[in-house]
Write a protein that holds these residues in place. Sequence first.
Motif, short mmCIF file in Angstrom:
data_model
loop_
_atom_site.label_atom_id
_atom_site.label_comp_id
_atom_site.label_asym_id
_atom_site.label_seq_id
_atom_site.Cartn_x
_atom_site.Cartn_y
_atom_site.Cartn_z
N GLY A 173 0.81 -1.21 0.00
CA GLY A 173 0.00 0.00 0.00
C GLY A 173 0.84 1.26 0.00
O GLY A 173 0.53 2.23 -0.71
N GLN A 174 1.92 1.26 0.79
CA GLN A 174 2.79 2.43 0.82
C GLN A 174 3.49 2.64 -0.52
O GLN A 174 3.62 3.78 -0.98
CB GLN A 174 3.83 2.27 1.93
CG GLN A 174 3.29 2.56 3.32
CD GLN A 174 4.42 2.61 4.34
OE1 GLN A 174 5.15 1.65 4.53
NE2 GLN A 174 4.57 3.74 4.99
N ILE A 175 3.94 1.54 -1.13
CA ILE A 175 4.61 1.65 -2.43
C ILE A 175 3.63 2.17 -3.48
O ILE A 175 3.95 3.06 -4.27
CB ILE A 175 5.21 0.30 -2.85
CG1 ILE A 175 6.36 -0.08 -1.91
CG2 ILE A 175 5.71 0.36 -4.29
CD1 ILE A 175 6.92 -1.47 -2.13
N LEU A 176 2.39 1.62 -3.49
CA LEU A 176 1.37 2.09 -4.42
C LEU A 176 1.03 3.55 -4.16
O LEU A 176 0.65 4.29 -5.07
CB LEU A 176 0.11 1.23 -4.31
CG LEU A 176 0.22 -0.20 -4.84
CD1 LEU A 176 -1.06 -0.97 -4.55
CD2 LEU A 176 0.50 -0.20 -6.34
N GLY A 177 1.13 3.96 -2.89
CA GLY A 177 0.83 5.35 -2.55
C GLY A 177 1.96 6.31 -2.85
O GLY A 177 1.82 7.52 -2.63
N GLY A 178 3.10 5.80 -3.34
CA GLY A 178 4.20 6.68 -3.76
C GLY A 178 5.38 6.71 -2.83
O GLY A 178 6.35 7.44 -3.07
N SER A 179 5.38 5.93 -1.74
CA SER A 179 6.51 5.92 -0.81
C SER A 179 7.69 5.17 -1.41
O SER A 179 7.53 4.30 -2.26
CB SER A 179 6.12 5.26 0.51
OG SER A 179 5.13 5.99 1.18
N SER A 180 8.87 5.52 -0.93
CA SER A 180 10.07 4.79 -1.34
C SER A 180 9.98 3.35 -0.85
O SER A 180 9.55 3.11 0.28
CB SER A 180 11.30 5.46 -0.74
OG SER A 180 12.40 4.58 -0.70
N PRO A 181 10.38 2.36 -1.66
CA PRO A 181 10.38 0.97 -1.21
C PRO A 181 11.17 0.76 0.07
O PRO A 181 10.79 -0.04 0.91
CB PRO A 181 11.01 0.21 -2.39
CG PRO A 181 10.69 1.05 -3.57
CD PRO A 181 10.75 2.47 -3.09
N LEU A 182 12.28 1.51 0.23
CA LEU A 182 13.10 1.37 1.43
C LEU A 182 12.33 1.83 2.67
O LEU A 182 12.36 1.17 3.71
CB LEU A 182 14.40 2.16 1.29
CG LEU A 182 15.38 2.08 2.47
CD1 LEU A 182 15.79 0.62 2.72
CD2 LEU A 182 16.61 2.95 2.21
#
Length: 265
Positions: A208-217
């Motif tokens: 969800g965070q990755i889909l929301g635009g957050s860095s994978p790290l």
Amino acid sequence: MSDTIDISIYNLALGFLLMAFPIVGFIYFRVKIIKDTLIAILRMIVQLSLIAVYLEYIFEWNNAWINSVWVIAMVMVGASTTIKRVGLHYRYFLLPFFIAGFTSIFIIDAFFFGLVIDLEYVFDARYFIPISGMVIGNALNHNIVGISHYFDKLDKEQDLYYFLLVNGSSKKKALEPFISASFQKALNPLIATMSVIGLISLPGMMTGQILGGSSPLVAIKYQILIMLAVFVGSTLNLMICILLANRQIFDSYGSIKPSILKKTK
């Protein structure tokens, strides 16, 4: 990164076509959970729709008291759901299970929000509500498995418990096989899940965070913390539930109270 792609109502409805596979399987194998499954899905849709509207206001107000009441309500729902699914008596176990849930989430939230993540505002709705919900929800699942196994084993193997007592074991020592088995039953799936994260599964929060635009790290670091919080929260909740339940199950002489141990229909 670009914004997350929205899903239209039409496309969302298309997703429900996947349910044809399990339903056909249930019909073929005569598995009588179709009604329960459809009711659960309907409840999920209604509840999440209401939550979507409600959280808009919760996030806008971002009030510590309102956010705390929301989390306490989740703890109460978790405690009552555990009692219902295991088939116990509300009269004896609602308060102990609520205390267990509240204590465990208080420890987890205070440690992770106040110390690890070091939020300036510990009750920030963006962190406080969803992360608390994930911990409580996972603890609920493992509680149901662990407590159900504990009660079943204690009910069916009372002779072993009394045998250990008669042969000089303390009450704590006599209960160790039952408690150990319940923890293994409840937590083994979670341990297995943690062992394959990144190899087989990509957890929901990280995705969800990755889909929301957050860095994978950044997403991975949060996922590690969430898994630690879920494991510790589930363990603490189950541990306190069993300790407090034992105060209801046994009398002052260490004998089992049959009327309390017996599950409701």
